[in-house]
Design a protein around this motif. Structure first.
Motif, short mmCIF file in Angstrom:
data_model
loop_
_atom_site.label_atom_id
_atom_site.label_comp_id
_atom_site.label_asym_id
_atom_site.label_seq_id
_atom_site.Cartn_x
_atom_site.Cartn_y
_atom_site.Cartn_z
N ASP A 12 0.88 0.44 -4.33
CA ASP A 12 -0.51 0.29 -4.79
C ASP A 12 -1.06 1.54 -5.45
OD1 ASP A 12 -0.57 -2.32 -4.03
OD2 ASP A 12 -1.50 -1.96 -2.08
N PRO A 13 -0.91 2.76 -4.89
CA PRO A 13 -1.41 3.95 -5.59
C PRO A 13 -0.76 4.16 -6.94
CG PRO A 13 -0.94 4.46 -3.29
CD PRO A 13 -0.37 3.10 -3.55
N PHE A 16 -2.33 1.81 -9.36
CA PHE A 16 -3.69 2.26 -9.69
C PHE A 16 -3.65 3.39 -10.72
CE2 PHE A 16 -7.24 5.17 -8.94
CZ PHE A 16 -8.31 4.31 -9.19
#
Length: 282
Positions: A12-13, A16
């Protein structure tokens, strides 16, 4: 907690960061275009009061209309569309025909011929313009759209042949053998087997050939001296070089110059996406 969930949370990071970078890149790319569009609908007095970064107080289309009439933009648009469209189609046809002989036919001296095509791609236009000008004069094609179409068909097909020959060299031999067993000639194999299977790559080349030819400036500037034969980039460059326009009319000319290519790119965006995805899968 499953391994899939842990892996997803770790990703997820990264997603992003990648998404944020893409958004910033899109903003940086769109800002100049938006500035041109905003200034194209400003009046000269509005531009002098608020500057290039201010929003327009009212919609002012006189600059666009004046520029359209002054350069006969419809005629320039037609010239660019005819030249770019003809070059895109002809260059793809020449490229696939030559690449079929080099990539599948395995002609003698294949590597040397491909090297010549690569050298042609590396040749700067400044080195080609005088021989092209001289030859066009000799065959009485100077200051004609046909001369520019022939020139850019040769230039674009050199790149297309170099690219497609490497793609077709890995074409499945089983398919070619099956077509030969079914009684297909080489010409039928090319148009009924190779072209349909290679169409995603050919469609990408078609779009890029159109856009590249549309944006060409130097050779059309030299080869097309009559006002009736000029393309959009040449008309923009010649008129802006005369310094007879205010800032808002210049913005209007820039907007009209890039808008057709942007519209064409948006219309064929799905074609590009499918072609690139198909090439990646292959």
């Amino acid at each position: 907690m499953s391994a899939v969930t842990v892996r997803r949370r770790r990703g997820d990071p990264v997603r992003f960061v990648v998404l944020t970078g893409l958004v910033l890149l899109a903003v940086v790319t769109l800002v100049p275009f938006l500035l041109v569009a905003v200034n194209a609908v400003k009046s000269p007095s509005d531009y002098s009061r608020n500057g290039p970064l201010g929003l327009p107080e009212s919609l002012y289309l006189r600059g666009i209309v004046d520029f359209w009439v002054r350069v006969d933009f419809a005629e320039k648009l037609m010239n660019s569309a005819v030249i770019a469209g003809a070059v895109a189609v002809l260059a793809v046809l020449v490229s696939i025909s030559a690449a079929y002989a080099l990539g599948i036919g395995r002609v003698h001296g294949r590597l040397w011929i491909i090297g010549v095509f690569l050298l042609a791609n590396l040749m700067p236009q400044e080195a080609l313009v005088y021989p092209l000008y001289y030859m066009a004069k000799k065959v009485d094609l100077y200051d004609t759209r046909l001369a520019v179409i022939i020139i850019f068909t040769a230039v674009q097909s050199a790149f297309g042949t170099y690219l497609l020959s490497s793609v077709l060299s890995r074409f499945p031999r089983e398919i070619l053998d099956a077509a030969r067993i079914d009684g297909a000639s080489r010409w039928q194999t090319l148009w009924r087997v190779v072209v349909p299977i290679s169409w995603p790559t050919l469609s990408v080349l078609l779009v890029f050939f159109f856009i590249w030819t549309w944006n060409e400036f130097f050779i059309p500037l030299v080869m097309l001296v009559s006002n009736d034969n000029q393309t959009v980039p040449v008309a923009l460059g010649v008129l802006q070089g005369q310094r007879l326009m205010d800032a808002t009319t210049q913005s209007a000319s820039a907007l009209l110059g890039i808008l057709p290519a942007v519209v064409f790119f948006i219309l064929f965006q799905r074609t590009l996406t499918r072609g690139i995805a198909a090439g990646a899968v292959k």
